[in-house]
Design a protein around this motif. Structure first.
Motif, PDB file in Angstrom:
ATOM      1  N   LEU A 195      -0.377   1.772 -17.931  1.00 49.44           N
ATOM      2  CA  LEU A 195      -1.328   2.255 -16.921  1.00 49.44           C
ATOM      3  C   LEU A 195      -0.547   2.400 -15.614  1.00 49.44           C
ATOM      4  N   THR A 196      -0.600   3.575 -15.027  1.00 55.09           N
ATOM      5  CA  THR A 196       0.116   3.847 -13.781  1.00 55.09           C
ATOM      6  C   THR A 196      -0.880   4.114 -12.661  1.00 55.09           C
ATOM      7  N   LYS A 203       0.845  -1.196   0.000  1.00 58.83           N
ATOM      8  CA  LYS A 203       0.000   0.000   0.000  1.00 58.83           C
ATOM      9  C   LYS A 203       0.881   1.246   0.000  1.00 58.83           C
ATOM     10  N   GLY A 204       0.528   2.185  -0.866  1.00 59.28           N
ATOM     11  CA  GLY A 204       1.263   3.440  -0.937  1.00 59.28           C
ATOM     12  C   GLY A 204       2.299   3.501  -2.043  1.00 59.28           C
ATOM     13  N   LYS A 205       2.670   2.332  -2.586  1.00 59.71           N
ATOM     14  CA  LYS A 205       3.653   2.308  -3.663  1.00 59.71           C
ATOM     15  C   LYS A 205       2.978   2.589  -5.015  1.00 59.71           C
ATOM     16  N   ARG A 228      -5.334   9.195  -9.008  1.00 60.05           N
ATOM     17  CA  ARG A 228      -4.156   8.347  -8.806  1.00 60.05           C
ATOM     18  C   ARG A 228      -3.886   7.466 -10.030  1.00 60.05           C
ATOM     19  N   PHE A 229      -4.885   7.383 -10.896  1.00 63.47           N
ATOM     20  CA  PHE A 229      -4.785   6.548 -12.096  1.00 63.47           C
ATOM     21  C   PHE A 229      -4.459   7.413 -13.304  1.00 63.47           C
ATOM     22  N   SER A 230      -3.515   6.960 -14.118  1.00 65.73           N
ATOM     23  CA  SER A 230      -3.201   7.648 -15.368  1.00 65.73           C
ATOM     24  C   SER A 230      -2.718   6.621 -16.371  1.00 65.73           C
TER      25      SER A 230
END
Lengths: 113, 114
Positions: free
Chosen positions: A77-78, A15-17, A64-66
């Motif tokens: 997808l990041t 989580k968080g990465k 948070r999604f790009s």
């Protein structure tokens, strides 16, 4: 010919990465889609690329999604600052053109611990 | 209400049985419907598509659309163990920039025992 390929096939992250998922569409396919499939749920549309046009990001669940796509080839997808609810199978699909049959890759199974 | 509803099952049948898989949809503007099959740890693959009302047959598979009740069905005759998979119904939706993406039901998991 080769189908849609995705890598990695599995990804476990804390989580968080941040994570990056890759999709190689079928050669010559101008349209590329990303979907998410959470456990017990249907596929949810995330983002769509068509040729050199600006992508349709209307399905992205948060900032948070790009995603990016280089021309009519590879897409990435990041997901930044991953959360446990991001755990899902991320599927990529490509089609020859707008509205044509979509061919799916095998997906990347993401687990956020 | 989700735009496409599908009972997730699971559904277990013996080999040779007739299987009926169903979805309902809420938007009467939907015109075009697909059925995808997804084996475990694989991506979905298009099985059949139908446009408007009526039946479409392909071998052991029949797809049916009833627009008056917003109901779509997939029938599998003489089911085989190799039919064991998750079956997803889908319909295209128009995106903001005139593209289309697919709206999927949750999928029904089918198991055919020999």
């Amino acid at each position: 010919g080769a189908g849609v390929s995705q890598s990695p096939s599995n990804k476990v992250t804390e989580k968080g990465k941040d994570v990056e998922l890759r999709c190689d569409p079928i050669s010559g396919h101008t349209a590329l889609y990303w979907y998410r499939q959470r456990l017990g749920q249907g596929l949810e549309f995330l983002i769509y690329f068509q040729g050199n046009s600006a992508p349709d990001k209307s399905g992205l669940p948060s900032d948070r999604f790009s995603a990016e796509r280089t021309g009519e080839s590879v897409s990435t997808l990041t997901i930044q600052r991953t959360q446990q609810e991001d755990s899902a199978v991320y599927l990529c699909a490509s089609s020859r053109d707008l509205g044509d049959e979509q061919y799916f890759g095998p997906g990347t199974r993401l687990t956020v611990t | 209400q989700k735009e496409v509803e599908q009972d997730p099952g699971p559904l277990s049948v013996p080999e040779g049985a007739i299987v009926s898989l169903n979805c309902t949809y809420s938007n009467s503007a939907f015109q075009y419907f697909m059925w995808y099959r997804q084996y475990s740890r694989k991506g979905p693959e298009l099985l059949m598509y139908t446009y408007s009302s009526g039946n479409k047959e392909d071998g052991r598979f029949t797809a049916q659309v009833d627009k008056s009740s917003k109901y779509i069905s997939l029938f599998i005759r003489d089911s085989q163990p190799s039919d064991s998979a998750t079956y997803l119904c889908a319909t295209p939706m128009t995106l903001n920039q005139a593209g289309t993406a697919l709206i999927f039901g949750k999928g029904t998991t089918l198991s055919v025992s020999s």
